[in-house]
Write a protein that holds these residues in place. Structure first.
Motif, PDB file in Angstrom:
ATOM      1  N   LYS A  84       6.616  63.100 -28.463  1.00 41.51           N
ATOM      2  CA  LYS A  84       5.949  63.314 -29.789  1.00 41.51           C
ATOM      3  C   LYS A  84       7.056  64.306 -30.570  1.00 41.51           C
ATOM      4  O   LYS A  84       7.043  63.731 -31.888  1.00 41.51           O
ATOM      5  N   SER A  85       7.471  65.060 -30.318  1.00 38.60           N
ATOM      6  CA  SER A  85       8.540  65.886 -31.046  1.00 38.60           C
ATOM      7  C   SER A  85       9.697  64.863 -31.411  1.00 38.60           C
ATOM      8  O   SER A  85      10.466  64.869 -32.501  1.00 38.60           O
ATOM      9  N   ARG A  86      10.349  64.181 -30.318  1.00 35.47           N
ATOM     10  CA  ARG A  86      11.540  63.629 -30.642  1.00 35.47           C
ATOM     11  C   ARG A  86      11.133  62.342 -31.507  1.00 35.47           C
ATOM     12  O   ARG A  86      11.939  61.957 -32.442  1.00 35.47           O
ATOM     13  N   LYS A  87       9.978  61.916 -31.394  1.00 38.38           N
ATOM     14  CA  LYS A  87       9.285  60.598 -32.313  1.00 38.38           C
ATOM     15  C   LYS A  87       9.460  61.413 -33.808  1.00 38.38           C
ATOM     16  O   LYS A  87       9.796  60.671 -34.681  1.00 38.38           O
ATOM     17  N   ASP A  88       8.686  62.503 -33.937  1.00 35.36           N
ATOM     18  CA  ASP A  88       8.506  62.956 -35.228  1.00 35.36           C
ATOM     19  C   ASP A  88       9.745  63.219 -35.725  1.00 35.36           C
ATOM     20  O   ASP A  88      10.044  63.163 -37.065  1.00 35.36           O
ATOM     21  N   GLN A  89      10.802  63.937 -35.066  1.00 36.44           N
ATOM     22  CA  GLN A  89      11.930  64.356 -35.747  1.00 36.44           C
ATOM     23  C   GLN A  89      12.970  63.282 -35.773  1.00 36.44           C
ATOM     24  O   GLN A  89      13.615  63.100 -36.892  1.00 36.44           O
ATOM     25  N   VAL A  90      13.367  62.721 -34.651  1.00 41.37           N
ATOM     26  CA  VAL A  90      14.587  61.708 -34.905  1.00 41.37           C
ATOM     27  C   VAL A  90      13.993  60.425 -35.514  1.00 41.37           C
ATOM     28  O   VAL A  90      14.710  59.943 -36.508  1.00 41.37           O
ATOM     29  N   LEU A  91      13.104  59.584 -35.100  1.00 39.58           N
ATOM     30  CA  LEU A  91      12.437  58.597 -35.844  1.00 39.58           C
ATOM     31  C   LEU A  91      12.077  58.929 -37.304  1.00 39.58           C
ATOM     32  O   LEU A  91      12.533  58.156 -38.087  1.00 39.58           O
ATOM     33  N   LEU A  95      13.788  56.923 -40.359  1.00 42.47           N
ATOM     34  CA  LEU A  95      12.953  56.007 -41.244  1.00 42.47           C
ATOM     35  C   LEU A  95      13.364  56.480 -42.632  1.00 42.47           C
ATOM     36  O   LEU A  95      13.362  55.763 -43.708  1.00 42.47           O
ATOM     37  N   ARG A  96      13.148  57.934 -42.562  1.00 44.85           N
ATOM     38  CA  ARG A  96      13.491  58.631 -44.256  1.00 44.85           C
ATOM     39  C   ARG A  96      14.600  57.913 -44.806  1.00 44.85           C
ATOM     40  O   ARG A  96      14.993  57.593 -46.001  1.00 44.85           O
ATOM     41  N   GLU A  97      15.802  58.024 -43.764  1.00 48.14           N
ATOM     42  CA  GLU A  97      17.077  57.630 -44.548  1.00 48.14           C
ATOM     43  C   GLU A  97      17.003  55.994 -44.516  1.00 48.14           C
ATOM     44  O   GLU A  97      17.572  55.312 -45.777  1.00 48.14           O
ATOM     45  N   LEU A  98      16.582  55.247 -44.077  1.00 45.06           N
ATOM     46  CA  LEU A  98      16.319  53.787 -43.818  1.00 45.06           C
ATOM     47  C   LEU A  98      15.590  53.579 -45.371  1.00 45.06           C
ATOM     48  O   LEU A  98      16.155  52.610 -45.994  1.00 45.06           O
ATOM     49  N   ILE A  99      14.495  54.339 -45.386  1.00 46.77           N
ATOM     50  CA  ILE A  99      13.613  53.948 -46.740  1.00 46.77           C
ATOM     51  C   ILE A  99      14.464  54.290 -47.941  1.00 46.77           C
ATOM     52  O   ILE A  99      14.746  53.642 -49.088  1.00 46.77           O
ATOM     53  N   GLU A 103      15.701  51.526 -50.905  1.00 45.04           N
ATOM     54  CA  GLU A 103      15.419  51.602 -52.341  1.00 45.04           C
ATOM     55  C   GLU A 103      16.597  51.797 -53.125  1.00 45.04           C
ATOM     56  O   GLU A 103      16.852  51.168 -53.960  1.00 45.04           O
ATOM     57  N   ARG A 104      17.775  52.096 -52.487  1.00 42.39           N
ATOM     58  CA  ARG A 104      18.980  52.051 -53.336  1.00 42.39           C
ATOM     59  C   ARG A 104      19.567  50.578 -53.382  1.00 42.39           C
ATOM     60  O   ARG A 104      20.078  50.297 -54.320  1.00 42.39           O
ATOM     61  N   LEU A 105      19.167  49.913 -52.464  1.00 42.09           N
ATOM     62  CA  LEU A 105      19.712  48.487 -52.480  1.00 42.09           C
ATOM     63  C   LEU A 105      18.703  47.543 -53.281  1.00 42.09           C
ATOM     64  O   LEU A 105      18.911  46.314 -53.333  1.00 42.09           O
TER      65      LEU A 105
END
Length: 127
Positions: A84-91, A95-99, A103-105
């Motif tokens: 859960k920790s890795r999912k919440d932090q890493v993913l 995902l935040r960076e992907l979004i 949006e920039r593109l």
């Protein structure tokens, strides 16, 4: 595992990450006694206080627990906590960076979802 003293990640976090990886890989199992700070210090040629700091991170996250006079043990729910920790932090960060990038593109959400589906499909073909 060899710790990377040149990494920007502190040694105590590398210790915690290594122990988490050992738990996820079932090399250390639930309710099993884990390495002491002195064992870790000897294994990695580090200060016992640094090793203790790594253990304390896991204890604070409830991944390990202390049995008075016996040492530290892996908590019964350790794997679930780590996952859960890795999912919440890493993913979450990925995902935040992907979004932000989509949006920039100017990529619409539907197109992003389709791109993810296609990448997942292609990954399955590569395995």
């Amino acid at each position: 595992m060899i710790l990377n003293s040149n990494s920007i990640k502190p040694i105590y976090l590398q210790i915690a990450d290594w122990l988490e990886a050992e738990i996820l890989a079932y090399r250390i199992i639930e309710d099993e006694r884990i390495y002491s700070q002195y064992q870790l210090a000897g294994m990695f040629n580090i200060n016992p206080a640094t090793a203790a700091k790594g253990l304390n991170i896991l204890a604070d996250k409830k991944v390990i627990y202390k049995k008075r006079g016996l040492g530290m043990f892996v908590a019964p729910s350790a794997r679930e906590i780590i996952l859960k920790s890795r999912k919440d932090q890493v993913l979450g960060e990925i995902l935040r960076e992907l979004i932000r990038e989509t949006e920039r593109l100017g990529i619409p959400e539907e197109q992003l979802i389709e791109m993810i589906r296609e990448a997942k499909k292609n990954k399955g073909e590569e395995d």
